[in-house]
Design an enzyme around this catalytic site. Structure first.
Site, PDB file in Angstrom:
ATOM      1  CB  VAL A 222      -7.334   9.306   1.824  1.00 50.92           C
ATOM      2  CG1 VAL A 222      -7.756   9.230   3.272  1.00 50.92           C
ATOM      3  CG2 VAL A 222      -8.036  10.461   1.100  1.00 50.92           C
ATOM      4  NE  ARG A 224      -1.003   5.824  -4.828  1.00 44.64           N
ATOM      5  CZ  ARG A 224      -2.177   5.305  -4.512  1.00 44.64           C
ATOM      6  NH1 ARG A 224      -2.730   5.567  -3.347  1.00 44.64           N
ATOM      7  NH2 ARG A 224      -2.813   4.528  -5.377  1.00 44.64           N
ATOM      8  CG  ASP A 248      -5.082   5.063   4.933  1.00 42.81           C
ATOM      9  OD1 ASP A 248      -5.181   4.297   5.915  1.00 42.81           O
ATOM     10  OD2 ASP A 248      -5.262   4.690   3.743  1.00 42.81           O
ATOM     11  CD  GLU A 253       1.971   2.826   2.459  1.00 42.95           C
ATOM     12  OE1 GLU A 253       1.550   1.780   1.905  1.00 42.95           O
ATOM     13  OE2 GLU A 253       1.350   3.898   2.405  1.00 42.95           O
ATOM     14  CG  HIS A 272      -2.090   2.123   1.935  1.00 47.51           C
ATOM     15  ND1 HIS A 272      -1.027   2.421   1.131  1.00 47.51           N
ATOM     16  CD2 HIS A 272      -3.200   2.311   1.161  1.00 47.51           C
ATOM     17  CE1 HIS A 272      -1.457   2.767  -0.076  1.00 47.51           C
ATOM     18  NE2 HIS A 272      -2.782   2.704  -0.067  1.00 47.51           N
TER      19      HIS A 272
END
Length: 311
Positions: A222, A224, A248, A253, A272
């Site tokens: 959770v 980077r 996540d 992304e 994310h």
């Protein structure tokens, strides 16, 4: 709740330039040469706008991550950067507990079996008395640790300064330094990464460290996306050394549609979204308005980022 007039009670002039997530930065429609405060998407903004806003003294990021804006010019400037550190700690901690529980109880397999109408017994593991290692044990890590203790887990925190403890309540059973991270990896049934984006954390969890994790353990990230070497993790998930992962954050992304993480049956992919909650906007706006008042009064700001460290 937070209308333009709310800001105008403190500011002499307010300009709002909409910027849709994932879209290119819009061209400003007004003269920005006299403005001295900028509120922006810190995780995605490289601050090109400062070429047209030379009098900016304070930049507030609406994310905890500010890596995109920390170029050499900004690091060496007098511009103050603040972020939303603390506003997202509780939602991220709640998300982490959901992921730990889902991995332990075989939820990914349950969902696949439901889709396929397949009734079968699923192997599970016991959370109580298991060990969780939280690497990046600061604000988010502290909130995660509190909830893990409530589940009866043994908690190991891992941070740069292991001597720093919470004076009122310390949920971690043990706090170790980053130089002892291999020990944390080998002892933990669950590893939670809550690391910031820095040069030191880039490719932090590589093949060598992944292989030092306890066989059959689980990973939750959770922090980077740059902290994990994707190919090395995929190999360890595929050969069974790591039983499962909940991710996540990712180096790229949105996660590309052809990425192997989508296909691995022992991986939970979330977009994310761990930071999010129904109260997110209220929390971040309340912090920004408090800081805006402090700035207006010439007082020190909250959540100032140490630009050289990156967080």
């Amino acid at each position: 709740m937070y209308r333009k007039n709310t800001f105008k009670e403190i500011c002499s002039e307010v300009i709002i330039e909409p910027w849709e997530f994932g879209e290119p930065e819009p061209e400003s429609t007004v003269d920005l040469s006299e403005f001295n405060v900028l509120y922006t998407m810190g995780l995605h903004d490289n601050l090109n706008i400062l070429k047209k806003a030379s009098k900016i003294k304070w930049i507030h990021s609406d994310s905890a991550g500010v890596e995109a804006m920390l170029n050499e010019d900004i690091q060496n400037s007098d511009v103050t950067i603040t972020n939303v550190k603390g506003c997202t700690s509780v939602p991220i901690a709640e998300h982490t507990i959901a992921m730990l529980s889902s991995l332990a109880r075989g939820v990914p397999t349950i969902i696949r079996n439901q889709i396929n109408k397949n009734w079968m017994e699923i192997p599970v593991i016991y959370i109580e008395k298991s060990t969780v290692g939280i690497i990046g044990y600061v604000h988010i890590g502290f909130e995660i640790a509190k909830r893990c203790k409530a589940l009866g887990m043994r908690v190991i925190g891992c941070r740069r300064n292991p001597d720093k403890k919470n004076k009122e309540y310390e949920p971690a059973d043990l706090i170790m330094g980053m130089d002892q991270v291999d020990e944390v990896l080998s002892q933990s049934d669950f590893i939670v990464l809550a690391l910031p984006f820095t040069k030191e954390t880039s490719n932090f969890l590589n093949k060598e460290r992944l292989n030092k994790m306890k066989k059959g353990s689980y990973l939750v990230n959770v922090g980077r996306g740059n902290t994990i070497v994707d190919g090395d993790l995929i190999e360890c998930l595929s050969n069974g050394h790591i039983a499962g992962a909940a991710l996540d954050v990712f180096e790229v992304e949105p996660l590309p549609k052809d990425h192997p993480f989508w296909q691995l049956e022992n991986v939970i992919v979330s977009p994310h979204n761990a930071y999010n909650s129904s109260k997110h906007l209220d929390r971040v706006m309340e912090l920004f308005l408090q800081n805006l008042k402090l700035f207006s009064d010439g007082k020190p700001l909250m959540n100032v980022v140490e630009k050289k460290l990156g967080y």
